[in-house]
Motif scaffolding. Structure first.
Motif, mmCIF file in Angstrom:
data_model
loop_
_atom_site.group_PDB
_atom_site.id
_atom_site.type_symbol
_atom_site.label_atom_id
_atom_site.label_comp_id
_atom_site.label_asym_id
_atom_site.label_seq_id
_atom_site.Cartn_x
_atom_site.Cartn_y
_atom_site.Cartn_z
ATOM 1 N N GLN A 139 -5.989 6.635 -4.668
ATOM 2 C CA GLN A 139 -5.494 4.689 -4.551
ATOM 3 C C GLN A 139 -5.123 5.103 -2.803
ATOM 4 O O GLN A 139 -4.031 6.430 -2.691
ATOM 5 N N MET A 140 -4.491 4.118 -2.049
ATOM 6 C CA MET A 140 -3.816 3.984 -1.132
ATOM 7 C C MET A 140 -2.661 3.387 -1.531
ATOM 8 O O MET A 140 -2.184 3.477 -2.728
ATOM 9 N N GLU A 141 -1.803 3.732 -0.727
ATOM 10 C CA GLU A 141 -0.354 3.462 -1.094
ATOM 11 C C GLU A 141 -0.050 3.055 -1.532
ATOM 12 O O GLU A 141 -0.002 1.659 -1.747
ATOM 13 N N ASN A 142 0.852 2.868 -2.701
ATOM 14 C CA ASN A 142 1.869 1.933 -3.923
ATOM 15 C C ASN A 142 2.016 0.624 -3.014
ATOM 16 O O ASN A 142 1.778 -0.644 -3.301
ATOM 17 N N ASP A 143 2.627 1.222 -2.290
ATOM 18 C CA ASP A 143 3.401 0.052 -1.179
ATOM 19 C C ASP A 143 2.846 -0.955 -0.713
ATOM 20 O O ASP A 143 3.422 -2.463 -1.037
ATOM 21 N N PHE A 144 1.502 -0.226 -0.203
ATOM 22 C CA PHE A 144 0.196 -1.874 0.400
ATOM 23 C C PHE A 144 0.321 -1.797 -0.933
ATOM 24 O O PHE A 144 -0.424 -3.445 -1.207
ATOM 25 N N LEU A 145 -0.325 -1.485 -1.863
ATOM 26 C CA LEU A 145 -1.868 -1.891 -3.155
ATOM 27 C C LEU A 145 -0.824 -2.926 -3.736
ATOM 28 O O LEU A 145 -1.310 -3.797 -3.907
ATOM 29 N N TYR A 146 0.699 -2.792 -3.627
ATOM 30 C CA TYR A 146 1.198 -3.690 -4.581
ATOM 31 C C TYR A 146 1.031 -4.867 -3.738
ATOM 32 O O TYR A 146 0.987 -6.574 -4.309
ATOM 33 N N ALA A 147 1.312 -4.544 -2.668
ATOM 34 C CA ALA A 147 1.169 -5.824 -2.031
ATOM 35 C C ALA A 147 0.107 -6.894 -1.722
ATOM 36 O O ALA A 147 0.040 -7.922 -1.220
ATOM 37 N N LEU A 148 -1.034 -5.886 -1.779
ATOM 38 C CA LEU A 148 -2.044 -6.701 -1.968
ATOM 39 C C LEU A 148 -2.843 -7.003 -3.274
ATOM 40 O O LEU A 148 -3.371 -7.936 -3.375
ATOM 41 N N HIS A 149 -2.172 -6.544 -4.688
ATOM 42 C CA HIS A 149 -2.311 -6.829 -5.926
ATOM 43 C C HIS A 149 -2.664 -9.124 -6.174
ATOM 44 O O HIS A 149 -1.522 -9.672 -5.338
ATOM 45 N N PRO A 150 -3.096 -8.856 -6.463
ATOM 46 C CA PRO A 150 -3.521 -10.581 -6.792
ATOM 47 C C PRO A 150 -3.119 -10.973 -8.057
ATOM 48 O O PRO A 150 -2.305 -12.615 -7.948
ATOM 49 N N ALA A 151 -1.801 -10.149 -8.693
ATOM 50 C CA ALA A 151 -0.804 -11.444 -9.893
ATOM 51 C C ALA A 151 0.316 -11.285 -8.956
ATOM 52 O O ALA A 151 1.198 -11.061 -9.476
ATOM 53 N N ARG A 152 0.313 -10.378 -7.629
ATOM 54 C CA ARG A 152 1.836 -10.332 -6.572
ATOM 55 C C ARG A 152 2.517 -11.325 -6.316
ATOM 56 O O ARG A 152 3.994 -11.607 -7.144
ATOM 57 N N PHE A 153 1.893 -13.185 -6.431
ATOM 58 C CA PHE A 153 2.436 -13.771 -7.000
ATOM 59 C C PHE A 153 3.663 -15.028 -8.478
ATOM 60 O O PHE A 153 4.462 -14.877 -8.260
ATOM 61 N N LEU A 154 2.363 -14.084 -8.991
ATOM 62 C CA LEU A 154 3.149 -14.305 -10.184
ATOM 63 C C LEU A 154 4.087 -13.580 -11.207
ATOM 64 O O LEU A 154 5.306 -13.657 -11.326
ATOM 65 N N ILE A 155 4.219 -12.217 -10.159
ATOM 66 C CA ILE A 155 5.357 -11.221 -10.193
ATOM 67 C C ILE A 155 6.530 -11.196 -9.549
ATOM 68 O O ILE A 155 7.667 -11.719 -10.645
ATOM 69 N N ARG A 156 6.498 -12.129 -8.674
ATOM 70 C CA ARG A 156 6.998 -12.721 -8.013
ATOM 71 C C ARG A 156 8.021 -13.560 -9.378
ATOM 72 O O ARG A 156 9.763 -13.710 -8.645
ATOM 73 N N GLN A 157 7.412 -14.771 -9.076
ATOM 74 C CA GLN A 157 8.318 -16.041 -10.075
ATOM 75 C C GLN A 157 8.726 -15.361 -11.125
ATOM 76 O O GLN A 157 9.771 -15.735 -11.531
ATOM 77 N N LEU A 158 7.597 -13.824 -11.829
ATOM 78 C CA LEU A 158 8.438 -13.867 -13.388
ATOM 79 C C LEU A 158 10.234 -12.679 -12.897
ATOM 80 O O LEU A 158 10.576 -12.779 -13.717
ATOM 81 N N LYS A 159 10.055 -12.485 -12.008
ATOM 82 C CA LYS A 159 11.355 -11.288 -11.535
ATOM 83 C C LYS A 159 12.150 -12.378 -11.438
ATOM 84 O O LYS A 159 13.819 -12.175 -11.223
ATOM 85 N N LYS A 160 12.054 -13.520 -10.798
ATOM 86 C CA LYS A 160 13.365 -14.399 -10.150
ATOM 87 C C LYS A 160 13.526 -15.242 -11.789
ATOM 88 O O LYS A 160 14.165 -16.295 -11.515
ATOM 89 N N GLY A 161 12.728 -15.492 -13.076
ATOM 90 C CA GLY A 161 13.629 -16.112 -14.322
ATOM 91 C C GLY A 161 12.044 -17.031 -13.929
ATOM 92 O O GLY A 161 13.245 -18.133 -14.653
ATOM 93 N N LYS A 162 11.822 -17.434 -13.279
ATOM 94 C CA LYS A 162 11.135 -18.848 -12.518
ATOM 95 C C LYS A 162 10.037 -19.383 -14.046
ATOM 96 O O LYS A 162 9.297 -20.417 -13.540
ATOM 97 N N VAL A 163 9.015 -19.179 -14.581
ATOM 98 C CA VAL A 163 8.737 -18.773 -15.413
ATOM 99 C C VAL A 163 8.703 -18.962 -16.596
ATOM 100 O O VAL A 163 9.566 -18.151 -17.765
#
Length: 610
Positions: free
Chosen positions: A586-610
């Motif tokens: 796979q490509m480098e994780n920095d890029f792979l994670y930035a493209l991941h469809p779930a990244r928007f939800l993960i950001r909210q979960l990390k902020k405790g907003k969900v």
């Protein structure tokens, strides 16, 4: 990435950086075959060989030669090699000629050198017959952490441990273990105790065997367990069985690049397009520009844009034999000038004052690229098939307009551009459809390179006696008709390139581009929102702990939201999706994670907003 200090000494390449030979001075080919390239079975449908120390590439070319000689049916070779000391391509050719290896390997060496990258950290893909080379430039420790794959065989070939201890220490061996599967084989010329201890500490069974013109060398087998990590939520579940039948919705560059990559893995895709022919969507412009964003260093969006740009340029050279003419980018405001100034040392950009020349950029013909990739892929393209929905029960059943139903697809991929948002129902995934109008002018400027500033000007298209400029950007208007005010705006945006020319508008084209809220494309597997909400709801408190991996999601994938640079990002996203489907490098994780469809939800979960 450092430039190697290399000389020929005793008829062998010698590293002044490590005070050591790259290989045996009297019989390098036999040494490499004995220790590495002939020391394992080549009997799997897919073999992943990984190497620490690419050097002059001798192990790779010997492995490729053996693979092509012995391969059967649908066998594929993936070879990933790490190197932090850059050898100029002219020097590489000279070394092969001096050592008498050139004629034996020139059929592979010359295409390799034609696509050889600059001295810049990155992961660079090369295409050979049924074979893929990923050449990884940079510090091995950093790159091994950022890449995910499971090698079948490892070549540990980073000079003698006494000369290069960092390559054989426990940190590196631990990362080798991370990228190994059960029973992965370790091959090395070394018999050093430091290496043996490192291997034993990380789950390898070690034995000593007869060496090449020496008493012994180490071989090892990995017996450890798969390691978990704190980014489990970005990992893609493996498919239970390799797919046989794949459907792609949409027929633009995202789809065409996917169809081509799938064909290299012996998959003939079925492609469904709601329009009556190719070129009706955003990928249908007569001309376009392949270029890169120029942002400040270490801004991930800018780094990804550079990566996608250079890999797309290399892809078009290798696969379609297109030759870059170069593109000029101009800083048209103070912020852009600051960005240009910050990138003056970047080898991808030749920057002088407010002007940047991108040597690997090119004016492209989007319609021709899409058409050619589909032809090369052998995909079945179905026109006037408007996708409505699907059901899934071990296989996909697809529903189209006019009550048409097609069944038995193992994998479904959304690549339909701006209309993809109509089929997605994720709470935090924000997609927009942006109207863009290009203007076709009677030829007015004899520029040999594409020019890009506030607007852009392509060179004259001699085939149709037209010159394209563009493009408007309108989030609110969804009108498919050409608008006179957009032509005027496009002309106003290129006024810095004009003198007293009289411009005559002779046509144009409207397309709709899809963007995500963070400007990255969306590439990866569909995810179960309920699973994420249930299993990652505590990320605010334990985001640095090991996270559970998803294990059974729908085999639905996305290659969407490519925006105005789809002819760059679609290429690397097609590779990324295939790497997920087929368990490849796979490509480098920095890029792979930035493209991941779930990244928007993960950001909210990390902020405790969900």
């Amino acid at each position: 990435m450092k430039k190697a200090k290399i000389i020929i000494k005793d008829n062998a390449p010698f590293s002044l950086d490590f005070d050591d030979y790259y290989f045996n001075s009297s019989d390098g080919l036999s040494e490499s075959r004995y220790i590495y390239t002939n020391a394992f079975e080549l009997n799997k449908e897919k073999t992943i060989v990984a190497e620490l120390g690419f050097g002059i590439g001798l192990n790779f070319f010997l492995t490729l030669k053996r693979f092509l000689r012995e391969k059967k049916d649908k066998q594929k070779l993936f070879y990933v090699s790490f190197e932090n000391f850059y050898i100029e391509k002219e020097k590489l050719r000279e070394i092969y000629q001096t050592l008498g290896f050139y004629e034996e390997f020139k059929d592979w060496l010359e295409p390799f050198l034609q696509a050889y990258p600059y001295c810049k950290d990155g992961v660079y893909r090369f295409y050979f017959q049924d074979s893929f080379l990923d050449l990884v430039f940079g510090e091995a420790k950093e790159k091994l952490q950022k890449l995910d794959f499971k090698a079948d065989v490892w070549y540990l070939d980073g000079f003698a441990p006494a000369k290069n201890q960092d390559m054989f220490n426990e940190d590196i061996v631990g990362l080798v273990a991370k990228n190994s599967k059960k029973d992965t084989k370790i091959l090395t010329f070394s018999a050093a105790s430091i290496l043996k201890k490192s291997l034993l500490a990380h789950g390898f069974e070690v034995q000593k065997v007869k060496g090449f013109k020496k008493r012994e060398m180490i071989q090892a087998i990995y017996k450890g367990l798969e390691l978990e990590d704190k980014f489990g939520y970005f990992k893609t579940p493996s498919l239970k069985n390799p797919p046989k039948k794949v459907a792609i919705i949409g027929a633009g560059i995202a789809s065409a690049s996917l169809a081509y990559e799938l064909s290299l893995r012996n998959i003939q895709a079925d492609v469904f397009e709601k329009k009556d022919s190719l070129g009706k969507g955003a990928s249908g412009n007569i001309n376009g520009i392949l270029s890169s964003l120029i942002l400040k260093p270490n801004v991930l969006l800018g780094e990804f844009s550079q990566y996608a740009y250079i890999e797309a340029s290399r892809f078009y050279r290798q696969v379609l034999n297109l030759q870059p003419q170069g593109v000029y980018e101009f800083a048209h405001n103070e912020l852009m000038q600051e960005r240009f100034d910050s990138q003056k040392d970047n080898v991808l950009f030749d920057i002088v004052k407010h002007q940047a020349f991108l040597r690997d950029g090119m004016c492209i013909k989007p319609q021709e690229i899409v058409k050619t990739l589909f032809k090369k892929s052998g995909a079945n393209v179905f026109f006037e098939y408007e996708f409505l929905n699907y059901t899934y029960d071990e296989k996909f059943t697809l529903y189209f307009d006019r009550e048409r139903v097609l069944k038995d697809y193992d994998v479904l991929i959304y690549a339909q551009g701006a209309s993809a948002r109509e089929f997605l129902n994720y709470k935090f995934m924000s997609l927009s459809s942006v109207r863009g109008q290009c203007t076709h002018l009677k030829p007015f400027l004899k520029n040999t390179h594409a020019l890009s500033s506030k607007g852009y000007v392509c060179p004259i298209n001699d085939e149709i006696n037209m010159q394209l400029i563009g493009a408007s950007y309108d989030r609110l208007n969804q009108d498919e008709q050409l608008l006179e005010e957009d032509d005027k705006s496009n002309i106003e945006n290129i006024k810095e390139f004009l003198h007293d020319e009289k411009l005559e508008v002779i046509g144009g084209k409207v397309g709709f581009r899809s963007y995500s809220s963070d400007r990255f494309a969306i590439a990866g597997q569909a995810y179960d929102e309920n699973f994420y909400l249930q299993n990652y709801k505590g990320l605010l408190w334990h985001k640095n702990k090991v996270q559970k991996r998803p294990n059974d999601f729908l085999p639905l994938y996305f290659s969407i939201a490519h925006g105005s640079r789809a002819f760059a990002s679609a290429i690397v996203c097609a590779r990324a999706i295939c790497s997920m489907i087929f368990d490849e490098v796979q490509m480098e994780n920095d890029f792979l994670y930035a493209l991941h469809p779930a990244r928007f939800l993960i950001r909210q979960l990390k902020k405790g907003k969900v």
